[in-house]
Design a protein around this motif. Structure first.
Motif, mmCIF file in Angstrom:
data_model
loop_
_atom_site.group_PDB
_atom_site.id
_atom_site.type_symbol
_atom_site.label_atom_id
_atom_site.label_comp_id
_atom_site.label_asym_id
_atom_site.label_seq_id
_atom_site.Cartn_x
_atom_site.Cartn_y
_atom_site.Cartn_z
ATOM 1 N N GLY A 165 0.729 -1.182 -0.034
ATOM 2 C CA GLY A 165 0.045 0.179 -0.050
ATOM 3 C C GLY A 165 0.951 1.186 -0.021
ATOM 4 O O GLY A 165 1.990 1.178 -0.018
ATOM 5 N N ILE A 166 0.047 2.387 0.179
ATOM 6 C CA ILE A 166 0.910 3.729 0.160
ATOM 7 C C ILE A 166 0.634 4.225 1.631
ATOM 8 O O ILE A 166 -0.580 4.378 2.146
ATOM 9 C CB ILE A 166 0.289 4.610 -1.003
ATOM 10 C CG1 ILE A 166 0.509 3.910 -2.306
ATOM 11 C CG2 ILE A 166 0.780 5.937 -0.840
ATOM 12 C CD1 ILE A 166 -0.302 4.910 -3.305
ATOM 13 N N THR A 167 1.625 4.787 2.266
ATOM 14 C CA THR A 167 1.663 5.256 3.405
ATOM 15 C C THR A 167 1.881 6.770 3.312
ATOM 16 O O THR A 167 3.104 7.056 3.026
ATOM 17 C CB THR A 167 2.789 4.603 4.387
ATOM 18 O OG1 THR A 167 2.160 3.451 4.622
ATOM 19 C CG2 THR A 167 2.571 5.260 5.677
ATOM 20 N N SER A 193 5.337 13.194 3.667
ATOM 21 C CA SER A 193 5.855 12.027 3.255
ATOM 22 C C SER A 193 5.217 11.075 2.480
ATOM 23 O O SER A 193 3.864 11.028 3.018
ATOM 24 C CB SER A 193 6.721 11.156 4.675
ATOM 25 O OG SER A 193 6.849 9.847 4.151
ATOM 26 N N CYS A 194 5.407 10.289 1.495
ATOM 27 C CA CYS A 194 4.783 9.226 0.754
ATOM 28 C C CYS A 194 5.755 8.268 0.444
ATOM 29 O O CYS A 194 6.741 8.487 -0.260
ATOM 30 C CB CYS A 194 4.283 10.017 -0.420
ATOM 31 S SG CYS A 194 3.215 8.736 -1.612
ATOM 32 N N GLN A 254 7.188 9.567 -13.253
ATOM 33 C CA GLN A 254 6.966 8.370 -14.044
ATOM 34 C C GLN A 254 8.086 7.440 -13.520
ATOM 35 O O GLN A 254 7.944 6.160 -13.857
ATOM 36 C CB GLN A 254 7.046 8.717 -15.519
ATOM 37 C CG GLN A 254 6.052 9.709 -16.124
ATOM 38 C CD GLN A 254 6.098 10.183 -17.472
ATOM 39 O OE1 GLN A 254 7.440 10.647 -17.843
ATOM 40 N NE2 GLN A 254 5.097 10.177 -18.012
ATOM 41 N N ILE A 255 9.128 7.771 -13.231
ATOM 42 C CA ILE A 255 10.279 6.770 -13.050
ATOM 43 C C ILE A 255 11.355 7.429 -11.727
ATOM 44 O O ILE A 255 11.314 8.848 -11.800
ATOM 45 C CB ILE A 255 11.040 6.495 -14.162
ATOM 46 C CG1 ILE A 255 11.769 5.287 -14.061
ATOM 47 C CG2 ILE A 255 11.679 7.498 -14.621
ATOM 48 C CD1 ILE A 255 12.275 4.612 -15.272
ATOM 49 N N VAL A 256 12.199 6.722 -11.056
ATOM 50 C CA VAL A 256 12.934 7.292 -10.104
ATOM 51 C C VAL A 256 13.865 8.289 -10.812
ATOM 52 O O VAL A 256 14.082 7.978 -11.937
ATOM 53 C CB VAL A 256 13.724 6.147 -9.671
ATOM 54 C CG1 VAL A 256 14.648 5.221 -10.547
ATOM 55 C CG2 VAL A 256 14.462 6.629 -8.134
ATOM 56 N N GLU A 261 10.404 3.799 -4.061
ATOM 57 C CA GLU A 261 9.373 3.811 -3.150
ATOM 58 C C GLU A 261 8.880 5.040 -2.336
ATOM 59 O O GLU A 261 7.991 5.254 -1.713
ATOM 60 C CB GLU A 261 9.501 2.766 -2.001
ATOM 61 C CG GLU A 261 11.040 2.957 -1.468
ATOM 62 C CD GLU A 261 12.016 2.344 -2.189
ATOM 63 O OE1 GLU A 261 12.102 1.975 -3.210
ATOM 64 O OE2 GLU A 261 13.092 2.093 -1.361
ATOM 65 N N SER A 262 9.517 6.012 -2.556
ATOM 66 C CA SER A 262 9.464 7.343 -1.743
ATOM 67 C C SER A 262 9.342 8.426 -2.703
ATOM 68 O O SER A 262 10.201 8.818 -3.755
ATOM 69 C CB SER A 262 10.724 7.530 -0.851
ATOM 70 O OG SER A 262 10.716 8.784 -0.202
#
Lengths: 109, 114
Positions: free
Chosen positions: B3-5, B22-23, B50-52, B72-73
């Protein structure tokens, strides 16, 4: 280009049906539908793609009329849990997903 | 569970202060998004990635900044240049940045001015 949703709000008794509409002034590539309860995250319901493909919830149906540039979400035999604000998001070629202002659905026992 | 925190759930900002929301996602999604939600206005796109190591401005990027150093962040900084920051902020992710993919949302951060 923000899509237009109608109605803005609707109140139903449990068991009644509802239709929520989403229209665009431009040709659509995809239409997304989400439901949000107050203070919570929007939850994905369905995606409709140009060409007829659909992805999403098996208890909710929707239509996508490419010619009319609009989509409708059909909620049948509504339950109390269906209450919330429904957002459509529309994607136009070369533009990002844009959300409408929402339709607030209230289900009363 | 994947999930997303988002954190914090509530945040207060003083005049002239920068704050960072924060996400974090563990869905292994490439695309991430930040939206602002005001009453009666739906969701408006602030920034997306769209990408890191890559990100683009959305419709209302002025007064905001982001970074995407890890997949992830995707933190969002609300700077002092954003004169009306009071809103509900939502982070989302999708497998890829395409209209054929659903977006998954976090529970949001409610930002208010002190």
């Amino acid at each position: 280009q923000q899509p237009v949703q109608s109605p803005q709000a609707v109140i139903l008794r449990e068991g009644e049906d509802a239709v929520i509409n989403c229209s665009s002034s431009k040709a659509l590539y995809s239409v997304h539908w989400y439901r949000q309860k107050h203070g919570e995250a929007p939850v994905f319901l369905m995606i409709l793609l140009k060409g007829g493909e659909q992805k999403g919830h098996d208890k909710i149906s929707a239509s996508f009329n490419e010619k009319k540039q609009q989509s409708s979400l059909y909620l049948t035999a509504s339950q109390l849990s269906y209450s919330g604000t429904y957002f459509c998001g529309t994607e136009i070629i070369d533009e990002k997903l844009t959300f409408g202002t929402g339709t607030r659905l209230t289900i009363i026992p | 569970d994947g999930g997303i925190t988002q954190s914090p759930k509530y945040l207060f900002r003083k005049e002239g202060q920068n704050v960072t929301l924060s996400c974090e996602q563990n869905l292994n999604h490439d695309a991430m998004y930040w939206y602002r939600q005001d009453p009666g206005q739906g969701l408006r796109l602030i920034y997306y990635s769209q990408i890191v190591n890559d990100f683009q401005k959305g419709d209302i990027a002025e007064g905001y900044s982001v970074s995407r150093e890890k997949k992830e962040s995707f933190p969002l900084t609300v700077t002092s240049a954003q004169k009306n920051p009071t809103a509900f902020y939502l982070c989302a992710s999708s497998i890829e940045d395409r209209g054929s993919q659903p977006q998954h949302f976090g529970d949001g951060t409610r930002l208010s001015i002190l």
